[in-house]
Design an enzyme around this catalytic site. Sequence first.
Site, mmCIF file in Angstrom:
data_model
loop_
_atom_site.group_PDB
_atom_site.id
_atom_site.type_symbol
_atom_site.label_atom_id
_atom_site.label_comp_id
_atom_site.label_asym_id
_atom_site.label_seq_id
_atom_site.Cartn_x
_atom_site.Cartn_y
_atom_site.Cartn_z
ATOM 1 N N CYS A 170 22.118 36.329 28.832
ATOM 2 C CA CYS A 170 22.212 36.315 27.377
ATOM 3 C C CYS A 170 20.798 36.533 26.796
ATOM 4 C CB CYS A 170 22.791 34.962 26.948
ATOM 5 S SG CYS A 170 22.956 34.777 25.175
ATOM 6 N N ASP A 219 1.038 10.295 4.209
ATOM 7 C CA ASP A 219 1.787 11.206 5.058
ATOM 8 C C ASP A 219 0.828 12.056 5.883
ATOM 9 O OD1 ASP A 219 3.954 12.341 6.157
ATOM 10 O OD2 ASP A 219 4.499 13.574 4.429
ATOM 11 N N TYR A 235 -6.347 1.392 7.089
ATOM 12 C CA TYR A 235 -5.512 0.350 6.490
ATOM 13 C C TYR A 235 -5.164 -0.814 7.411
ATOM 14 C CZ TYR A 235 -2.187 3.623 8.641
ATOM 15 O OH TYR A 235 -1.538 4.459 9.503
ATOM 16 N N GLU A 271 0.873 -1.184 0.000
ATOM 17 C CA GLU A 271 0.000 0.000 0.000
ATOM 18 C C GLU A 271 0.899 1.220 0.000
ATOM 19 O OE1 GLU A 271 -2.018 -0.420 3.745
ATOM 20 O OE2 GLU A 271 -2.592 -2.460 3.200
ATOM 21 N N CYS A 276 30.063 33.654 22.357
ATOM 22 C CA CYS A 276 28.645 33.752 21.998
ATOM 23 C C CYS A 276 28.420 34.957 21.077
ATOM 24 C CB CYS A 276 27.807 33.909 23.266
ATOM 25 S SG CYS A 276 26.069 34.175 22.911
ATOM 26 N N LYS A 315 2.307 4.695 1.510
ATOM 27 C CA LYS A 315 2.464 5.189 2.880
ATOM 28 C C LYS A 315 1.946 6.623 2.895
ATOM 29 C CE LYS A 315 5.952 5.446 6.541
ATOM 30 N NZ LYS A 315 5.465 6.679 7.080
ATOM 31 N N CYS A 342 26.146 28.560 25.218
ATOM 32 C CA CYS A 342 26.556 29.771 25.919
ATOM 33 C C CYS A 342 26.133 29.630 27.377
ATOM 34 C CB CYS A 342 25.882 30.984 25.279
ATOM 35 S SG CYS A 342 26.012 32.450 26.324
ATOM 36 N N CYS A 357 26.278 37.623 23.254
ATOM 37 C CA CYS A 357 26.696 38.285 24.495
ATOM 38 C C CYS A 357 28.193 38.148 24.744
ATOM 39 C CB CYS A 357 25.907 37.737 25.682
ATOM 40 S SG CYS A 357 26.356 36.054 26.104
ATOM 41 N N LYS A 373 10.773 4.120 2.088
ATOM 42 C CA LYS A 373 10.513 5.544 1.860
ATOM 43 C C LYS A 373 11.228 6.017 0.608
ATOM 44 C CE LYS A 373 10.048 8.244 5.558
ATOM 45 N NZ LYS A 373 10.096 8.839 6.866
HETATM 46 S S1 IVH Z 1 0.313 -0.117 8.690
HETATM 47 C C1 IVH Z 1 1.695 -2.332 12.533
HETATM 48 N N1 IVH Z 1 -0.176 1.098 6.425
HETATM 49 O O1 IVH Z 1 3.286 4.876 8.820
HETATM 50 C C2 IVH Z 1 1.480 -1.697 11.201
HETATM 51 N N2 IVH Z 1 0.869 2.344 8.151
HETATM 52 O O2 IVH Z 1 5.990 4.493 9.826
HETATM 53 C C3 IVH Z 1 0.606 -0.523 11.268
HETATM 54 N N3 IVH Z 1 1.270 4.699 7.597
HETATM 55 O O3 IVH Z 1 2.447 4.450 12.191
HETATM 56 C C4 IVH Z 1 0.815 0.476 10.244
HETATM 57 N N4 IVH Z 1 0.418 4.624 5.563
HETATM 58 O O4 IVH Z 1 1.003 6.076 10.758
HETATM 59 C C5 IVH Z 1 0.339 1.208 7.663
HETATM 60 N N5 IVH Z 1 -0.730 2.054 4.369
HETATM 61 C C6 IVH Z 1 -0.223 2.166 5.599
HETATM 62 C C7 IVH Z 1 0.316 3.386 6.098
HETATM 63 C C8 IVH Z 1 0.859 3.428 7.381
HETATM 64 C C9 IVH Z 1 0.990 5.386 6.480
HETATM 65 C C10 IVH Z 1 1.941 5.261 8.765
HETATM 66 C C11 IVH Z 1 1.340 4.876 10.090
HETATM 67 C C12 IVH Z 1 2.467 4.207 10.832
HETATM 68 C C13 IVH Z 1 3.663 4.785 10.164
HETATM 69 C C14 IVH Z 1 4.869 3.915 10.338
#
Ligand code: IVH
Length: 668
Positions: A430, A117, A225, A113, A406, A115, A424, A409, A312
């Site tokens: 300061c 943000d 998710y 899936e 510093c 990730k 400092c 100061c 990532k």
């Molecule tokens: S699964 C135990 N799925 O990424 C597994 N996490 O770096 C539970 N996140 O804490 C997480 N997209 O906040 C999962 N498709 C996705 C995600 C996801 C974003 C975040 C989540 C997690 C963090 C970990």
Amino acid sequence: MKLADAKKRAEELRKTINEHNHRYYVLNQPIITDFEFDILLNELETIEKNFPELVTPDSPTMRVGSDLTEEFVQAEHTWPMLSLGNTYSAGEVAEFGERVRKSLGYDPEYVCELKYDGLSISLTYENGLLVRAVTRGDGTAGDDVTVNVKTIRSIPVRVRAEMVPSSFVIRGEIYLPRKGFDEMNAARQARGEPPFANPRNAAAGTLKLLDPRIVASRSLDCFLYYLLGDRLPADNHFDNLKAARQWGFRTPDVIQLCHGMDDVLSFISAWENERKKLPYDTDGVVIKVNSLVAQQLLGNTAKSPRWAMAYKYAAEQAVTELLSVDYQVGRTGNVTPVANLRPVLLAGTTVKRASLHNSSQIELLGLHYGDSVIIEKGGEIIPKIVAVETGRRVPDSGPVSFPETCPECNTPLVRNEGEANHYCPNYLHCPPQITGRIIHFVSRKAMDIEGLGEETVELLFSNGLIRNIADLYDLKHEQLAGLERMGNKSASNILAGLTSSLSAQWHKKLFALGIRHVGETVARTLATGFPDIDSLMNATEEQLSELPEIGPRISASVREYFSDDENIEIIRRLRAAGMSFEGPVRQARAGGPLAGKNIVVSGTFEGFSRKGIKAAIEAAGGRVTATVSGSTSFIVAGSDMGPSKREKAMKLGVQILTEEEFVKMIKE
Ligand code: IVH
């Protein structure tokens, strides 16, 4: 209008508005329209504008209608919220696959899936109803933000499908789509407010707002998710999410079942650029072993599951020229070098400055003035310099050398054995350290004093009105109103903010003091371990170190802070101004009469404020929860308990106590 009449009318309005707020937010039974409500609020605002001396810290104009005028209640997670191991390298993803194969003895199916943000949220459903929405917090307990989460339209408040388990948890990510983010920032800038740095910060800030009406006006959304529970519909993650989608949850729309690591790696490369076309931010791919049995076999480390991992996408980089270096002195005296760069475009914004962290970083990079440097934008707002292109160095360019004194100061800088930072030591005199401490004290995460920002603190300091945090509480209306760019109204706001800060939570006050190495989390730990400031002041380093996560460095710093007479004097003056430094012990007190009980409070009480009754419950070892559910031990009902809560309690057979009965119980 005469002052006396204005006062009388303001009082009437406050009472009426508070009643309507209560009907709207707590009882869910408004008897007037929003338009009629706004007329009342407007009238009160006008009176307060004309007679600033009538502004009270608890006026509904200060915090427009909400059932949570205080902080959020904490709630524990039934299953801890772990984080994920993460990597930027495809090689490490393959190694993860190898480890999984070795442990299981075969190559399992994976689910990929994107990730998202944003910030993670855990939703608990009981008998089809959303009963709790809790942020990640420290992984064991988070903030109960149910009222805010209920404003997100894609999250069902009730699920009415067949075969839905009577109780389950579903987790996901709350985020702000880019369009909503741009609109929100445009509106903020039009009002002269600072914009949020990115959609993630904006989403986090929004979710923690105390007014659900503002939350509702922002376009937060959520992908879910991860399904948890004792009776799940399927034995694998992919089908569980499919079922959740059928129940009405918004599950990831980019999701793929992968047969082996090759599929996983293709998914990763296929989405590297494709993801940028999506209307929301993603920063990688999450890879999960599909079978729940295999997940269980693989288990978890203390921090993260062994059955999942995050890949990532590399942050974007750019090359530019180092023009000069500034040295900023922070509130704890730390000196941070900041690089000034030839402006360059990076991931959509023009970058002019980059953080250099400390002198070791400068040495490590071997930085010279005029160097071509590679900068990178990660999760932070300010990008960092990650490398120097030494091949392109201009001859005769001098190395960047850290100052010995510093820059503010002139005091010789100190670098402690084993520490990377110079600082400092002129703690008391300061200037940026003095203002930095005060700015930290008033900031949102600390005392959260409305009307007092960085600029106002600088203004008060340069006018000789404040030299430390205790001076704030001696400020007079006429001193403030006399300053440039400050009117009667702002002066009243500041004083009101200061007054209401007197009753901030204990851990926030402790964090606000700005003790070196005592950040938000450490402050919470200390505030849980020590019920008040006297016990903390008298604690030895050994006693401090007995608390989880508190090591010798923190203990020594706390001792040092309380051995300084100047600090003790400041605390004495804060107390004299009406500030208490004590808190309800949050952890269930084993011996307390309410230990292990989940309690809901509803309505208004004779002998307690809302905050007061919560404190009393916590002090007796109980936990306050926001909504009535099967796990509610009992409800304490005030004079005007909401009929919907009463009905639900009857249905679930939850006991309802009067205020009197409750008092008797805690006295036992
Ligand atoms: S699964 C135990 N799925 O990424 C597994 N996490 O770096 C539970 N996140 O804490 C997480 N997209 O906040 C999962 N498709 C996705 C995600 C996801 C974003 C975040 C989540 C997690 C963090 C970990």
